[in-house]
Design an enzyme around this catalytic site. Structure first.
Site, mmCIF file in Angstrom:
data_model
loop_
_atom_site.group_PDB
_atom_site.id
_atom_site.type_symbol
_atom_site.label_atom_id
_atom_site.label_comp_id
_atom_site.label_asym_id
_atom_site.label_seq_id
_atom_site.Cartn_x
_atom_site.Cartn_y
_atom_site.Cartn_z
ATOM 1 N N ASP A 97 -74.045 119.616 -19.978
ATOM 2 C CA ASP A 97 -74.723 119.089 -21.091
ATOM 3 C C ASP A 97 -74.318 117.866 -21.497
ATOM 4 O OD1 ASP A 97 -75.342 121.761 -20.705
ATOM 5 O OD2 ASP A 97 -74.891 122.412 -22.775
ATOM 6 N N GLN B 58 -70.317 117.554 -21.423
ATOM 7 C CA GLN B 58 -69.247 118.247 -21.208
ATOM 8 C C GLN B 58 -68.914 117.857 -20.027
ATOM 9 O OE1 GLN B 58 -70.347 122.325 -21.308
ATOM 10 N NE2 GLN B 58 -71.212 122.150 -23.380
ATOM 11 N N SER C 40 -71.680 122.463 -26.571
ATOM 12 C CA SER C 40 -72.472 121.782 -26.914
ATOM 13 C C SER C 40 -72.843 121.582 -28.454
ATOM 14 C CB SER C 40 -73.859 122.010 -26.084
ATOM 15 O OG SER C 40 -73.833 121.929 -24.764
ATOM 16 N N GLU D 154 -81.104 127.804 -26.451
ATOM 17 C CA GLU D 154 -80.017 127.127 -26.397
ATOM 18 C C GLU D 154 -80.505 125.619 -26.713
ATOM 19 O OE1 GLU D 154 -76.590 128.449 -23.816
ATOM 20 O OE2 GLU D 154 -78.421 127.795 -22.459
#
Length: 283
Positions: free
Chosen positions: A24, A40, A85, A206
């Site tokens: 992410d 990430q 995240s 998400e």
């Protein structure tokens, strides 16, 4: 920036590390005259790490080589198994990264913590404790903070799955980026089809992102539709308007043109521009 042969289907801005696993985009922010794109990253292998490390800044024009990893898990700390995240904001001379503190014993509950940089994003000092210690009642999944400036203060969304089956973006507000008050769901819905075979708005949301209304037009709530059984996932937008502490959106709109994109993130750029970044799992 990728050095691979030109691909007409690949965006011009296509960032990736020299090797290993990437995920992410996080902490997308314009600060002190520079764009910052973190993500990430697993520096040890080409697999989703147990101990996720990230985000990792891209080099500035005045830097040589790859800059150091910005955040890493603290052994025994609140983020012992991963810095997952979130996003970042520019506040005066400091940049604050908001991220999910991952612990293996509670993988679906990832409370919010922060790290602060006073040197233009080159190094960050972790908070060392949770910013929001308590996950609201009724959440079966909770992660991925997104913070933006609102009027004289700040707002934060956190992605969630609720016990009644709805996906949700939960709303907090703060006058100073330190003290946060929970206001309830900004938006929450049961699964809805998005007009493509097998794709829907998911069990949970998400990486919620919010594009505020400009010039009297509508705003957009963007999220990645998550399911804990690894069924097809996608990126969805709800177009609508704020009503106090809630967002009233219309039918879900499919954001991607292909199945590979996920975990989209907004970057507020100068001159009123907004840039949308995402993971290209096919790259």
């Amino acid at each position: 920036m990728s050095t691979a042969p030109l691909d007409p289907h690949r965006p011009v801005a296509h960032l990736r590390p020299p090797q290993n696993w990437i995920n992410d985009p996080n902490g997308l922010v314009f600060h002190d005259g520079h764009y910052h794109v973190f993500h990430q990253y697993n520096p040890h292998g080409a697999t989703h790490p147990i101990h996720a490390l990230g985000p990792l800044p891209q080099p500035r024009p005045d830097q040589l080589g790859t800059p150091p990893i910005a955040l890493a898990p603290t052994p025994g700390g609140v983020d012992a198994n991963g810095c997952f995240s979130g996003n970042a904001v520019s506040d005066g001379d400091r940049m604050i990264a908001f991220y999910s503190a991952y612990r293996q014993q509670s993988p679906h509950h990832q409370p919010v913590t922060t790290a602060t940089s006073h040197d233009g994003g080159h190094t960050f000092t972790p908070r060392g404790r949770l910013l929001i210690p308590k996950v609201p009642d009724g959440c079966t999944m909770y992660r991925d903070p997104y913070v933006w400036q609102h009027a004289d203060g700040w707002r934060m969304l956190v992605g969630a799955s609720l016990a009644d089956g709805r996906g949700a973006a939960l709303l907090y507000d703060s006058p100073d980026l330190e003290t946060w008050t929970y206001r309830g769901p900004f938006a929450a819905h049961h699964k809805q089809d998005v007009g493509h075979a097998g794709l829907h708005t998911g069990k949970g949301w998400e990486c919620p992102q919010y594009l505020p209304a400009a010039g009297g037009g509508p705003g957009a709530l963007i999220f990645s539709a998550w399911n804990d059984n690894d069924s097809p996932r996608c990126v969805v937008a709800l177009i609508g308007e704020e009503d106090g502490d809630a967002f009233e959106g219309g039918p879900p709109v499919f954001v991607e043109h292909g199945p590979e994109g996920y975990a989209h993130a907004l970057l507020r750029a100068p001159a009123g521009r907004w840039l949308l970044w995402g993971v290209d799992s096919g790259a």
